[in-house]
Design a protein around this motif. Structure first.
Motif, PDB file in Angstrom:
ATOM      1  N   ALA A   1       0.813  -1.213   0.000  1.00 54.10           N
ATOM      2  CA  ALA A   1       0.000   0.000   0.000  1.00 54.10           C
ATOM      3  C   ALA A   1       0.846   1.262   0.000  1.00 54.10           C
ATOM      4  N   ILE A   2       2.034   1.219   0.566  1.00 50.19           N
ATOM      5  CA  ILE A   2       2.854   2.429   0.703  1.00 50.19           C
ATOM      6  C   ILE A   2       3.156   3.086  -0.647  1.00 50.19           C
ATOM      7  N   PRO A   3       3.567   2.347  -1.704  1.00 51.17           N
ATOM      8  CA  PRO A   3       3.844   3.027  -2.982  1.00 51.17           C
ATOM      9  C   PRO A   3       2.630   3.767  -3.539  1.00 51.17           C
ATOM     10  N   ALA A   4       1.453   3.167  -3.439  1.00 55.73           N
ATOM     11  CA  ALA A   4       0.259   3.839  -3.944  1.00 55.73           C
ATOM     12  C   ALA A   4      -0.095   5.053  -3.103  1.00 55.73           C
ATOM     13  N   LEU A   5       0.019   4.930  -1.795  1.00 56.32           N
ATOM     14  CA  LEU A   5      -0.305   6.061  -0.918  1.00 56.32           C
ATOM     15  C   LEU A   5       0.649   7.225  -1.149  1.00 56.32           C
ATOM     16  N   SER A   6       1.895   6.933  -1.484  1.00 56.90           N
ATOM     17  CA  SER A   6       2.857   8.012  -1.758  1.00 56.90           C
ATOM     18  C   SER A   6       2.526   8.754  -3.052  1.00 56.90           C
ATOM     19  N   GLU A   7       1.788   8.103  -3.959  1.00 50.23           N
ATOM     20  CA  GLU A   7       1.399   8.733  -5.224  1.00 50.23           C
ATOM     21  C   GLU A   7       0.020   9.384  -5.157  1.00 50.23           C
ATOM     22  N   ASN A   8      -0.657   9.239  -4.057  1.00 51.32           N
ATOM     23  CA  ASN A   8      -2.013   9.771  -3.927  1.00 51.32           C
ATOM     24  C   ASN A   8      -1.986  11.296  -3.913  1.00 51.32           C
ATOM     25  N   GLU A   9      -2.804  11.893  -4.780  1.00 55.21           N
ATOM     26  CA  GLU A   9      -2.879  13.349  -4.862  1.00 55.21           C
ATOM     27  C   GLU A   9      -3.927  13.927  -3.914  1.00 55.21           C
ATOM     28  N   GLY A  10      -4.660  13.085  -3.247  1.00 56.85           N
ATOM     29  CA  GLY A  10      -5.672  13.550  -2.305  1.00 56.85           C
ATOM     30  C   GLY A  10      -5.393  13.035  -0.906  1.00 56.85           C
ATOM     31  N   ASN A  11      -6.420  13.155  -0.047  1.00 59.37           N
ATOM     32  CA  ASN A  11      -6.317  12.665   1.323  1.00 59.37           C
ATOM     33  C   ASN A  11      -6.975  11.298   1.390  1.00 59.37           C
ATOM     34  N   PHE A  12      -6.201  10.290   1.734  1.00 57.85           N
ATOM     35  CA  PHE A  12      -6.704   8.917   1.715  1.00 57.85           C
ATOM     36  C   PHE A  12      -7.828   8.700   2.711  1.00 57.85           C
ATOM     37  N   PHE A  13      -7.831   9.419   3.805  1.00 55.12           N
ATOM     38  CA  PHE A  13      -8.806   9.174   4.869  1.00 55.12           C
ATOM     39  C   PHE A  13     -10.073  10.016   4.754  1.00 55.12           C
ATOM     40  N   THR A  14     -10.036  11.113   4.007  1.00 56.97           N
ATOM     41  CA  THR A  14     -11.201  12.006   3.971  1.00 56.97           C
ATOM     42  C   THR A  14     -11.813  12.185   2.588  1.00 56.97           C
ATOM     43  N   ASP A  15     -11.067  11.974   1.516  1.00 55.44           N
ATOM     44  CA  ASP A  15     -11.609  12.191   0.172  1.00 55.44           C
ATOM     45  C   ASP A  15     -12.697  11.173  -0.160  1.00 55.44           C
ATOM     46  N   LEU A  16     -13.702  11.643  -0.885  1.00 54.59           N
ATOM     47  CA  LEU A  16     -14.785  10.768  -1.346  1.00 54.59           C
ATOM     48  C   LEU A  16     -14.562  10.264  -2.770  1.00 54.59           C
ATOM     49  N   THR A  17     -13.559  10.788  -3.448  1.00 51.38           N
ATOM     50  CA  THR A  17     -13.270  10.384  -4.824  1.00 51.38           C
ATOM     51  C   THR A  17     -12.441   9.110  -4.828  1.00 51.38           C
ATOM     52  N   TRP A  18     -12.708   8.245  -5.807  1.00 54.45           N
ATOM     53  CA  TRP A  18     -11.890   7.037  -5.975  1.00 54.45           C
ATOM     54  C   TRP A  18     -11.508   6.929  -7.449  1.00 54.45           C
ATOM     55  N   ASP A  19     -10.335   7.457  -7.776  1.00 58.61           N
ATOM     56  CA  ASP A  19      -9.846   7.422  -9.151  1.00 58.61           C
ATOM     57  C   ASP A  19      -8.333   7.203  -9.158  1.00 58.61           C
ATOM     58  N   PRO A  20      -7.864   6.073  -8.633  1.00 59.55           N
ATOM     59  CA  PRO A  20      -6.411   5.840  -8.611  1.00 59.55           C
ATOM     60  C   PRO A  20      -5.833   5.541  -9.986  1.00 59.55           C
ATOM     61  N   ASN A  21      -6.666   5.083 -10.925  1.00 63.00           N
ATOM     62  CA  ASN A  21      -6.168   4.744 -12.252  1.00 63.00           C
ATOM     63  C   ASN A  21      -6.047   5.950 -13.173  1.00 63.00           C
TER      64      ASN A  21
END
Length: 321
Positions: free
Chosen positions: A54-74
């Motif tokens: 999970a760490i590599p993906a979380l480091s690339e996340n442009e939003g807040n993993f715990f509060t954002d309602l959007t799901w568009d990792p691709n």
């Protein structure tokens, strides 16, 4: 006083029996300890895998993993777990509220009311529900239950819409949180019923007979002697059912409309869960997308652990009273 019996080995039989019993107890203790250590090792290995992936993906996340309602990792690489975690907890809570009273009632009927000739087959039928594949429940829910709930959903919205759970404007019915919660309730009901039934059957017979001898009705006897004894077991059964509901994948994936918002309106088509989102999105996910899904699995893993720890504390506190 036992009289030593001479054996061909030259020692008393009682001494040899005690030595054999001691060796057996030591072997069983070592095996039990080893099993516990292996279980802890497996859980630790799962946690390490989830965190490392999970760490590599979380480091690339442009939003807040715990509060954002959007799901568009691709695509935009913005993804948050808030809506998925909310849907997982809400759908599981609905399932638990529906299933637990029914399961306890079924368990009490089988253990204390039904004739023995009926109790055995009825218990077998209840246990058989646990063997039905989850995809069957999902198909049944999508094809039969969802259309069936349209009229009751409209009635609840029109007459009890002032209550947050039954509120909502516009489309009511269809693939909703309520439909998914009912399907989950049916899936966890046999687990809770089977464990509760076995716990109720272990209630001290002397206490039951004493209550009846003092003039208590059967229900009063159950309320005074059976339910207090079986409360820890019922809580444990409910927590096992809750864990099953939180981790259910295919059934809810076929029913939930896969939206990403937070609402308590269970009659409107807004519902999703962590497990359903993993099932729907893993096949077409990019490396970052797979890492994001694994990160959501880590959140589900932590939620399940917290729920079971809380249940353990409640059970321990109940035993000390």
């Amino acid at each position: 006083m036992a009289t030593p019996v001479r054996t061909r080995g030259g020692g008393p039989a009682t001494r040899r029996s005690a030595s054999r019993r001691t060796r057996g107890e030591g072997l069983f203790r070592n095996l039990s300890t080893g099993a516990g250590v292996v279980l802890l090792g497996i859980m630790a290995a799962i946690a390490v895998f989830l965190i490392s992936e999970a760490i590599p993906a979380l480091s690339e996340n442009e939003g807040n993993f715990f509060t954002d309602l959007t799901w568009d990792p691709n695509g935009s690489q913005v993804f948050g777990i808030a809506a998925l975690a909310f849907g997982t907890v809400l759908s599981s809570a609905i399932a638990l509220v529906i299933a637990t009273p029914i399961a306890v009632g079924v368990a009490l009927f089988i253990s204390h009311y039904a004739p023995r000739r009926l109790a055995g087959p009825l218990g077998f039928l209840v246990d058989l529900l646990a063997a039905v594949p989850s995809v069957i429940y999902g198909l049944w829910g999508a094809v039969f239950l969802v259309p069936l709930l349209r009229t009751p959903s409209v009635w609840l919205n029109e007459n009890l819409g002032w209550f947050p759970l039954f509120g909502g404007e516009g489309a009511v019915g269809g693939k909703t949180m309520l439909a998914g919660g009912i399907v989950l309730a049916i899936m966890i009901l046999p687990i809770i019923a089977a464990i509760s039934r076995e716990v109720f059957l272990q209630a001290p017979k002397m206490n039951e007979e004493a209550a009846l001898a003092l003039g208590a009705t059967r229900w009063e006897m159950i309320r005074m002697a059976v339910l207090p004894f079986g409360r820890p077991g019922v809580i444990s059964a409910a927590m096992l059912g809750l864990g099953r509901a939180m981790g259910e994948t295919i059934a809810v994936a076929l029913i939930f409309p896969a939206t990403f918002d937070i609402t308590f309106q269970i009659l409107t088509p807004h519902a999703n869960s962590i497990a359903a989102n993993i099932a729907n999105g893993y096949g077409e996910a990019t490396p970052i997308g797979r890492g994001a899904l694994i990160a959501s699995g880590l959140v589900l893993f932590i939620i399940t652990l917290l729920v079971n720890m809380g249940a353990r504390m409640v059970i321990t506190r109940g035993r000390t009273k």
